[in-house]
Enzyme design. Structure first.
Site, PDB file in Angstrom:
ATOM      1  N   ARG A  84      64.533   7.909  -3.605  1.00 32.76           N
ATOM      2  CA  ARG A  84      64.032   8.389  -4.898  1.00 32.76           C
ATOM      3  C   ARG A  84      65.196   8.978  -5.677  1.00 32.76           C
ATOM      4  NH1 ARG A  84      61.462  13.779  -6.345  1.00 32.76           N
ATOM      5  NH2 ARG A  84      60.629  13.448  -8.420  1.00 32.76           N
ATOM      6  N   HIS A 129      63.840  13.923 -14.792  1.00 30.78           N
ATOM      7  CA  HIS A 129      64.026  15.042 -13.873  1.00 30.78           C
ATOM      8  C   HIS A 129      64.813  16.135 -14.618  1.00 30.78           C
ATOM      9  CE1 HIS A 129      63.933  16.099  -9.360  1.00 30.78           C
ATOM     10  NE2 HIS A 129      64.394  17.174  -9.975  1.00 30.78           N
ATOM     11  N   GLU A 174      57.896  17.403 -11.628  1.00 32.65           N
ATOM     12  CA  GLU A 174      57.473  18.810 -11.668  1.00 32.65           C
ATOM     13  C   GLU A 174      57.359  19.374 -13.080  1.00 32.65           C
ATOM     14  OE1 GLU A 174      59.785  21.335  -9.162  1.00 32.65           O
ATOM     15  OE2 GLU A 174      59.203  20.287  -7.342  1.00 32.65           O
ATOM     16  N   ASN A 317      55.328  17.418  -4.579  1.00 33.81           N
ATOM     17  CA  ASN A 317      56.483  18.156  -4.065  1.00 33.81           C
ATOM     18  C   ASN A 317      56.008  19.473  -3.487  1.00 33.81           C
ATOM     19  OD1 ASN A 317      57.958  16.124  -5.248  1.00 33.81           O
ATOM     20  ND2 ASN A 317      59.106  17.433  -6.654  1.00 33.81           N
ATOM     21  N   TYR A 319      57.265  23.016  -1.076  1.00 32.03           N
ATOM     22  CA  TYR A 319      58.328  23.756  -0.389  1.00 32.03           C
ATOM     23  C   TYR A 319      57.855  24.963   0.388  1.00 32.03           C
ATOM     24  CZ  TYR A 319      61.684  20.850  -2.812  1.00 32.03           C
ATOM     25  OH  TYR A 319      62.406  19.769  -3.244  1.00 32.03           O
ATOM     26  N   GLU A 388      58.918  15.194  -2.496  1.00 30.67           N
ATOM     27  CA  GLU A 388      59.957  16.149  -2.093  1.00 30.67           C
ATOM     28  C   GLU A 388      59.394  17.125  -1.077  1.00 30.67           C
ATOM     29  OE1 GLU A 388      61.901  18.412  -5.252  1.00 30.67           O
ATOM     30  OE2 GLU A 388      62.055  16.624  -6.500  1.00 30.67           O
TER      31      GLU A 388
HETATM   32  C1  GBH Z   1      62.266  21.165  -6.943  1.00 27.74           C
HETATM   33  O1  GBH Z   1      61.796  22.204  -7.698  1.00 27.74           O
HETATM   34  C2  GBH Z   1      63.053  20.281  -7.851  1.00 27.74           C
HETATM   35  O2  GBH Z   1      62.353  19.099  -8.146  1.00 27.74           O
HETATM   36  C3  GBH Z   1      64.435  19.982  -7.379  1.00 27.74           C
HETATM   37  O3  GBH Z   1      65.218  19.500  -8.435  1.00 27.74           O
HETATM   38  C4  GBH Z   1      65.009  21.200  -6.741  1.00 27.74           C
HETATM   39  O4  GBH Z   1      66.360  21.011  -6.364  1.00 27.74           O
HETATM   40  C5  GBH Z   1      64.187  21.506  -5.525  1.00 27.74           C
HETATM   41  O5  GBH Z   1      62.853  21.648  -5.820  1.00 27.74           O
HETATM   42  C6  GBH Z   1      64.618  22.763  -4.796  1.00 27.74           C
HETATM   43  O6  GBH Z   1      64.465  23.900  -5.568  1.00 27.74           O
HETATM   44  O7  GBH Z   1      58.601  29.416  -9.609  1.00 27.74           O
HETATM   45  O8  GBH Z   1      58.886  31.680 -10.395  1.00 27.74           O
HETATM   46  O9  GBH Z   1      58.780  31.262  -8.028  1.00 27.74           O
HETATM   47  C7  GBH Z   1      61.435  23.402  -7.105  1.00 27.74           C
HETATM   48  C8  GBH Z   1      61.549  24.371  -8.206  1.00 27.74           C
HETATM   49  C9  GBH Z   1      61.992  26.333  -9.155  1.00 27.74           C
HETATM   50  C10 GBH Z   1      60.550  26.333  -7.263  1.00 27.74           C
HETATM   51  C11 GBH Z   1      62.182  27.766  -9.069  1.00 27.74           C
HETATM   52  C12 GBH Z   1      60.700  27.807  -7.196  1.00 27.74           C
HETATM   53  C13 GBH Z   1      61.370  29.790  -8.253  1.00 27.74           C
HETATM   54  C14 GBH Z   1      60.932  30.597  -9.377  1.00 27.74           C
HETATM   55  N1  GBH Z   1      61.694  25.739  -7.878  1.00 27.74           N
HETATM   56  N2  GBH Z   1      61.049  28.383  -8.456  1.00 27.74           N
HETATM   57  S1  GBH Z   1      59.179  30.764  -9.355  1.00 27.74           S
END
Ligand code: GBH
Length: 492
Positions: A84, A129, A174, A317, A319, A388
């Site tokens: 991707r 993106h 996202e 996605n 995490y 992701e």
């Molecule tokens: C993904 O976003 C992205 O698609 C990717 O580009 C990135 O590298 C990857 O994850 C890892 O971060 O939302 O207030 O808690 C995840 C985006 C953005 C999630 C910041 C957590 C923290 C601030 N992230 N966010 S908050």
């Protein structure tokens, strides 16, 4: 068949797609080479060098513009069959508009796609993106309705040029993170801080732009190219802080509707449109705040129809997980905002391991719960592709925690498939190699491959997690004992 004996014995279903993911701005570099236009991230970081903790930007990044052959070799070495990647809109269309298509841009993505093809790797391409062409950002970016047309024009160029080979597209990555952090606050570029107003405009027109690209594909390309078009949404799992408190359970559900449902309900639900709860909350809070109109724009019946069913799969996605409880006021909230409209306080359990970025804790069970939530909301018919999943840390190649993160999260996914009957058809690890991690610069790492950013060659080295992922892909099983963290003595 693959389902006897629990996660360590489950094998991945036949045809299950294994892949790795990246994004153009985070890896390509070559920000101004061969006539590439500026993206709003280029512009923003040149203007605000102190945005990242290491004062970095992605002018060079992992230099994938020049080292894409190495990238493909790494992907091949992992044994995955899917990659991707995202197209940098301003690399293809330097002004953002289709009157000027960059020959060098076309050549780059052609070469990359060719190289993937000859390695038997299927490309999955994201159109957006986050790296919007600066000239379009100057016009207000996604807050400007005209963007629906300009995105459709860009999509047409991409489908035309690459659709002979590319059969799986995702329109947007996202949109929640993009609009919430970039239009609602200053955590991401373009840092507009139009909380509660701009963030909803961004959401609204990004959704309509997605639908426009989907229908364009349907009408002009699908008959010949026969591919699939979807969207990628992000979601934390929302765990009630206290499972025996109905108000916490309700807060968790409200959070999911306001953050995932806001995007998914218009596209994947039977009824379409924004979820009722979002409509009612933002309408009534706006009224109460003295606005004549709701801060959440309204779709016309034609737009509701255009959005409904406008995705061939659900790109997800994931995490981490947050604990949810109701709250009417938090000091971190801007007012008005999506946060204050949602009215939910987010925390993480201090007992969960926190391996890297501030927002990141490990809670594998949340993954299975989230997949089930998506399935229950939008039905088993829609295939889910995990576009992701991966872990943040600050370290190097001996990333034993990342090895167990992947093992544990994938095990939860297998349980969702075999024990809960969820329709998960693919999994993309985030990310192929260390890259420019937005707000965290190069400090927070997500790569399966370590990148030496100090070396002119941007040397790539496989981490333990790459070796582990390769074994999972090869055996189509999770072997929890394949890589064992050495005892402290062995480190000496
Ligand atoms: C993904 O976003 C992205 O698609 C990717 O580009 C990135 O590298 C990857 O994850 C890892 O971060 O939302 O207030 O808690 C995840 C985006 C953005 C999630 C910041 C957590 C923290 C601030 N992230 N966010 S908050």
């Amino acid at each position: 068949r693959g389902a006897v004996g629990g996660p360590s014995n489950y094998s991945f279903p036949d045809g299950f797609m294994f892949g790795v993911a990246t994004a153009a701005y985070q890896i390509e570099g070559a920000w101004n080479e061969d006539g590439k236009g500026e993206s709003m991230w280029d512009t923003f970081l040149h203007k605000h060098p102190d945005y990242t903790p290491d004062r970095s930007n992605a002018d060079v990044a992992a230099d994938s513009y020049h080292k894409y052959m190495d990238d493909v070799a790494m992907i091949k070495d992992l044994g995955v069959e899917y990659y991707r990647l995202s197209i940098s809109w301003p690399r293809l269309l330097p002004n953002g508009t289709d009157n000027n298509i960059s020959k060098a841009g076309v050549r780059y993505y052609r070469k990359l796609i060719k190289e993937l093809q000859s390695a038997n790797i299927t490309p999955v391409v994201t159109l957006f993106h986050w790296d919007l062409p600066t000239p379009l950002m100057d016009l207000g970016g996604w807050a400007n309705p005209i963007m629906v047309n300009y995105f459709r024009d860009y999509a047409r160029v991409a489908f035309n040029l690459f659709g002979d080979v590319v059969k799986i597209w995702t329109t947007m990555n996202e949109p929640h993170q993009h609009c919430y952090n970039g239009y609602g606050s200053d955590y991401f570029a373009p840092a507009i801080k139009s909380h509660g107003v701009g963030e909803y405009l961004c959401i609204h027109y990004i959704l309509l732009a997605h639908a426009a690209a989907y229908h364009l594909y349907d009408q002009e390309f699908r008959p010949n190219q026969k591919g699939k078009v979807g969207i990628t949404l992000d979601a934390f799992w929302a765990k009630p802080k206290n499972n025996s408190k109905p108000e916490d359970i309700e807060a968790a559900e409200r959070y999911l509707q306001m953050h995932v449902g806001l995007f998914a309900h218009p596209i994947y639900s039977k009824e379409g449109d924004y979820p009722d709860i979002a409509r009612k909350r933002v309408d009534s809070i706006s009224l109460h705040e003295g606005y004549t109109r709701s801060r959440l724009p309204t779709f016309s019946p034609e737009e509701v129809n255009a959005l409904r069913g406008s995705s061939d799969f659900f790109g997800l996605n994931h995490y981490t997980t947050f604990l949810m409880s109701p709250s009417s006021w938090e000091k971190t909230w801007l007012i008005p905002s999506l946060d204050s409209d949602t009215g939910v306080k987010l925390e993480q359990d201090a007992k969960w391991i926190k391996p890297g970025a501030e927002w990141f804790s490990i809670y594998p069970q949340g993954f299975r719960k989230l997949i089930n939530w998506v399935t229950n909301q939008y039905g088993k018919e829609i295939p889910i592709i995990i576009t992701e999943n991966g872990m943040s840390d600050f370290g190097g190649i001996n990333d034993y925690l990342r090895v167990s993160y992947y093992n544990e999260y994938m095990a939860q996914m297998l349980m969702a498939i075999y024990e809960d009957g969820c329709n998960v058809q693919g999994y993309f690890a985030w990310t192929l190699m260390d890259d420019f991690e937005w707000k965290d610069g190069y400090v927070s790492k997500f790569g399966l491959y370590y990148v030496d950013f100090d070396s002119p060659e941007k040397t790539r080295t496989p981490k333990q997690s790459a070796i582990n992922y390769r074994e999972i892909v090869r055996t189509r099983r999770i072997n929890f004992d394949f890589i064992k963290k050495p005892s402290p003595a062995q480190f000496n």
